[in-house]
Design a protein around this motif. Sequence first.
Motif, PDB file in Angstrom:
ATOM      1  N   LEU A   1       4.267  -1.352  -9.290  1.00  0.00           N
ATOM      2  CA  LEU A   1       4.626  -0.936 -10.648  1.00  0.00           C
ATOM      3  C   LEU A   1       3.627   0.085 -11.194  1.00  0.00           C
ATOM      4  N   THR A   2       2.349  -0.116 -10.862  1.00  0.00           N
ATOM      5  CA  THR A   2       1.316   0.827 -11.312  1.00  0.00           C
ATOM      6  C   THR A   2       1.533   2.203 -10.699  1.00  0.00           C
ATOM      7  N   LEU A   3       1.867   2.238  -9.403  1.00  0.00           N
ATOM      8  CA  LEU A   3       2.114   3.518  -8.733  1.00  0.00           C
ATOM      9  C   LEU A   3       3.333   4.220  -9.313  1.00  0.00           C
ATOM     10  N   MET A   4       4.331   3.456  -9.748  1.00  0.00           N
ATOM     11  CA  MET A   4       5.481   4.072 -10.413  1.00  0.00           C
ATOM     12  C   MET A   4       5.041   4.756 -11.707  1.00  0.00           C
ATOM     13  N   LYS A   5       4.142   4.111 -12.452  1.00  0.00           N
ATOM     14  CA  LYS A   5       3.646   4.718 -13.689  1.00  0.00           C
ATOM     15  C   LYS A   5       2.878   6.007 -13.405  1.00  0.00           C
ATOM     16  N   LEU A   6       2.313   6.098 -12.197  1.00  0.00           N
ATOM     17  CA  LEU A   6       1.581   7.300 -11.801  1.00  0.00           C
ATOM     18  C   LEU A   6       2.494   8.313 -11.107  1.00  0.00           C
ATOM     19  N   SER A   7       3.821   8.020 -11.117  1.00  0.00           N
ATOM     20  CA  SER A   7       4.840   8.903 -10.524  1.00  0.00           C
ATOM     21  C   SER A   7       4.647   9.102  -9.025  1.00  0.00           C
ATOM     22  N   ARG A   8       4.046   8.138  -8.353  1.00  0.00           N
ATOM     23  CA  ARG A   8       3.871   8.196  -6.895  1.00  0.00           C
ATOM     24  C   ARG A   8       4.902   7.239  -6.281  1.00  0.00           C
ATOM     25  N   TYR A   9       6.148   7.710  -6.312  1.00  0.00           N
ATOM     26  CA  TYR A   9       7.267   6.820  -6.026  1.00  0.00           C
ATOM     27  C   TYR A   9       7.355   6.414  -4.556  1.00  0.00           C
ATOM     28  N   ASP A  10       7.011   7.319  -3.645  1.00  0.00           N
ATOM     29  CA  ASP A  10       7.039   6.946  -2.224  1.00  0.00           C
ATOM     30  C   ASP A  10       6.087   5.777  -1.955  1.00  0.00           C
TER      31      ASP A  10
ATOM     32  N   MET B   1       4.928  -0.184  -1.366  1.00  0.00           N
ATOM     33  CA  MET B   1       4.188  -1.354  -1.828  1.00  0.00           C
ATOM     34  C   MET B   1       5.138  -2.456  -2.321  1.00  0.00           C
ATOM     35  N   LEU B   2       6.202  -2.075  -3.033  1.00  0.00           N
ATOM     36  CA  LEU B   2       7.156  -3.074  -3.518  1.00  0.00           C
ATOM     37  C   LEU B   2       7.893  -3.739  -2.358  1.00  0.00           C
ATOM     38  N   GLN B   3       8.266  -2.953  -1.353  1.00  0.00           N
ATOM     39  CA  GLN B   3       8.902  -3.544  -0.179  1.00  0.00           C
ATOM     40  C   GLN B   3       7.943  -4.488   0.543  1.00  0.00           C
ATOM     41  N   ALA B   4       6.671  -4.096   0.620  1.00  0.00           N
ATOM     42  CA  ALA B   4       5.677  -4.951   1.273  1.00  0.00           C
ATOM     43  C   ALA B   4       5.488  -6.263   0.520  1.00  0.00           C
ATOM     44  N   SER B   5       5.662  -6.231  -0.803  1.00  0.00           N
ATOM     45  CA  SER B   5       5.491  -7.459  -1.592  1.00  0.00           C
ATOM     46  C   SER B   5       6.570  -8.488  -1.288  1.00  0.00           C
ATOM     47  N   LEU B   6       7.700  -8.028  -0.712  1.00  0.00           N
ATOM     48  CA  LEU B   6       8.802  -8.934  -0.382  1.00  0.00           C
ATOM     49  C   LEU B   6       8.874  -9.256   1.107  1.00  0.00           C
ATOM     50  N   ALA B   7       8.075  -8.583   1.921  1.00  0.00           N
ATOM     51  CA  ALA B   7       8.192  -8.729   3.371  1.00  0.00           C
ATOM     52  C   ALA B   7       7.913 -10.156   3.825  1.00  0.00           C
ATOM     53  N   GLU B   8       6.923 -10.817   3.196  1.00  0.00           N
ATOM     54  CA  GLU B   8       6.584 -12.188   3.580  1.00  0.00           C
ATOM     55  C   GLU B   8       7.205 -13.201   2.618  1.00  0.00           C
ATOM     56  N   SER B   9       7.031 -12.963   1.321  1.00  0.00           N
ATOM     57  CA  SER B   9       7.546 -13.917   0.330  1.00  0.00           C
ATOM     58  C   SER B   9       9.064 -13.880   0.225  1.00  0.00           C
ATOM     59  N   ARG B  10       9.678 -12.764   0.580  1.00  0.00           N
ATOM     60  CA  ARG B  10      11.122 -12.555   0.598  1.00  0.00           C
ATOM     61  C   ARG B  10      11.773 -12.667  -0.777  1.00  0.00           C
ATOM     62  N   GLU B  11      11.804 -13.839  -1.377  1.00  0.00           N
ATOM     63  CA  GLU B  11      12.516 -13.990  -2.644  1.00  0.00           C
ATOM     64  C   GLU B  11      11.664 -14.740  -3.669  1.00  0.00           C
ATOM     65  N   PRO B  12      10.506 -14.166  -4.049  1.00  0.00           N
ATOM     66  CA  PRO B  12       9.657 -14.788  -5.069  1.00  0.00           C
ATOM     67  C   PRO B  12      10.265 -14.604  -6.450  1.00  0.00           C
ATOM     68  N   PRO B  13       9.641 -15.123  -7.504  1.00  0.00           N
ATOM     69  CA  PRO B  13      10.216 -14.999  -8.852  1.00  0.00           C
ATOM     70  C   PRO B  13      10.451 -13.555  -9.287  1.00  0.00           C
ATOM     71  N   TYR B  14       9.606 -12.626  -8.840  1.00  0.00           N
ATOM     72  CA  TYR B  14       9.759 -11.222  -9.236  1.00  0.00           C
ATOM     73  C   TYR B  14      10.717 -10.465  -8.313  1.00  0.00           C
TER      74      TYR B  14
ATOM     75  N   GLN C   1      13.268  -2.005  -9.262  1.00  0.00           N
ATOM     76  CA  GLN C   1      12.268  -0.936  -9.345  1.00  0.00           C
ATOM     77  C   GLN C   1      12.272  -0.062  -8.092  1.00  0.00           C
ATOM     78  N   ILE C   2      12.562  -0.661  -6.928  1.00  0.00           N
ATOM     79  CA  ILE C   2      12.697   0.158  -5.716  1.00  0.00           C
ATOM     80  C   ILE C   2      13.877   1.113  -5.872  1.00  0.00           C
ATOM     81  N   GLY C   3      14.997   0.584  -6.377  1.00  0.00           N
ATOM     82  CA  GLY C   3      16.153   1.443  -6.614  1.00  0.00           C
ATOM     83  C   GLY C   3      15.838   2.557  -7.593  1.00  0.00           C
ATOM     84  N   GLN C   4      15.129   2.230  -8.663  1.00  0.00           N
ATOM     85  CA  GLN C   4      14.760   3.242  -9.652  1.00  0.00           C
ATOM     86  C   GLN C   4      13.832   4.299  -9.056  1.00  0.00           C
ATOM     87  N   SER C   5      12.948   3.873  -8.152  1.00  0.00           N
ATOM     88  CA  SER C   5      12.042   4.837  -7.515  1.00  0.00           C
ATOM     89  C   SER C   5      12.824   5.810  -6.642  1.00  0.00           C
ATOM     90  N   TYR C   6      13.820   5.300  -5.919  1.00  0.00           N
ATOM     91  CA  TYR C   6      14.660   6.199  -5.123  1.00  0.00           C
ATOM     92  C   TYR C   6      15.426   7.169  -6.030  1.00  0.00           C
TER      93      TYR C   6
END
Length: 573
Positions: free
Chosen positions: A291-300, A305-318, A325-330
């Motif tokens: 989310l911080t990188l999105m605020k810095l307009s570094r969308y790639d 980073m957002l995809q990595a946050s789901l790689a292990e936890s898969r379906e956490p509360p966020y 946010q991944i869709g919005q970045s694209y």
Amino acid sequence: MTLAFRYRVSIVLIMFVFGSGVSGARAAEPGESVEPVVREVRALLDEYQFQAALDVLTRAIGHTPAAAPLHKLSGDVLMILRRHEEALSAYRQAVKLAPEWVDAQWALWALLTRVSADPEEVLSTLQAITRVEAENPLVHLRLGRTLHELKRYEDAAAHFRRAVQLAPEHPAFRLYLARALFDILDMSGAQAQVQWVLDHAPHGSPAWVAAQNLAHVVRGETTDQGARSDFFATTKKPYGETGKDYKTWALTRERAWREMKTGDYVTAEALWRETLVLDPQDDLARYYLGLTLMKLSRYDEAIEMLQASLAESREPPYFADALFQIGQSYVRLEQWHKAIPYFRTLLALKDRAKEDYYAMNFPDLSAIQAALEDARRHVKPGMAEATLPWPIAPEPDRTTNDEPAIPRENVGLPHTSSSLAMQDREAGSTQVLPISVDTVRGWFRELMTARSVVRDDLQTGSHEFYPLDPSDSFRPDQPEIYVVFALTTPPSVATTVTSRWVAEQVEGLAPETVIGIDAVAVGLNDTTGYFVLDRPEGGWPAGLYRIDLFTGDTPSSSTNIANVRFRVVAPVQ
């Protein structure tokens, strides 16, 4: 105890089945038979002359001290008289005289369990039964559970493995083995057993669901690392020899959050990255860094980073917000075709917005719909939509019941209108997890199948029920099969407990066929009771059976409190 839905109007208080027991024991002495004594004692017991029966047995044992059946019968009578220590001594003597007589072994084990005796003697008695009944998968399962409770995990795994060898098509036995292998850190072996159940159990069945749950454990996706694991070594492994510095990690995380909230995203980025150095498995920190990188307009970088946050936890509360946010970045990168699957997935999972676990972080559905429509307007004709980099579990259809119906046969069901009404209920929503033998969940301190039962009327007006000739193996001609239970504590209010008898893997019947239902009303002063099912017409078919116990009149997965198994074995010709 008041009995509900019973076939009989009156209950026979004393029911002995001596024939099968005596025939398996060693002869008393050359040329002598104990049958006349057994008949005399039986007649006295039918008239409730317990002390007189014991006197006859005492004289008979004095005359033929090597008669194992008399010692076993003496133990039964002493148990009825609540002289438990003397009863245990009598059973021990019967076992000493006839070490291969499994009926005496079962009687000793059942009473040891009832009186909460020395765990080592309980174990040694069960081991003796296992040596005699080496081809009985249920006794190996029972012994495996006992060894596991004593933290003898390797020995437990060996007996679970033997149970699977004896009944390789039974999914519940494989799940027991999988858990045991995981506890001794045989991860590949545990995963193989779970995968077998997933491959062979019907999709959506209780065994399949149990395997799905256990799969997360054996793949190392939970904090459970197995009974033999070194917890502290496990927690240190990702962070070097010194382990995780929890204090520094927590303080750095808090500072990163504070800087992010104040809008200093450059400082926040540095602190989030420092947090991940302190704990590389902190997926929530990855999410906030994204989310911080999105605020810095570094969308790639944000997408990565957002995809990595789901790689292990898969379906956490966020989870839902991360997808959005991944869709919005694209979208910001004008990669519209890559944004579409994220928005579409969120709409497919819209029911999760009502769940407490996801509700606070689930994006507004109208915003998701608008973003999806906008992205589709920008996709050029003929351009294929992208797919997610990992599978998302489909949202179940909440309007239908997809559980497979349980086949039903009216085999040996008590012939009362109440029982028949229960038998006619739909069973699709009442399946429970068939995962144990003699599984006790709080309500019961003892559950034992037996050939007969005795009721002792106490001076207080209450009753005590005892199993006689306990066993988990029965012949096809067994007149009735009983399940005798002892409660951990009496209920605070009068409660109905229902038993559902299921043919798990039985000759001539479809798997999971319900063959009968029995129920009892447990009062405020009741501590013991029993369920019973009559022999079906033509005899009990050979195979494995399970008895599920529920609170209330209607069986359901939420009211299941325990289950116990038994088997029917045809006599060797």
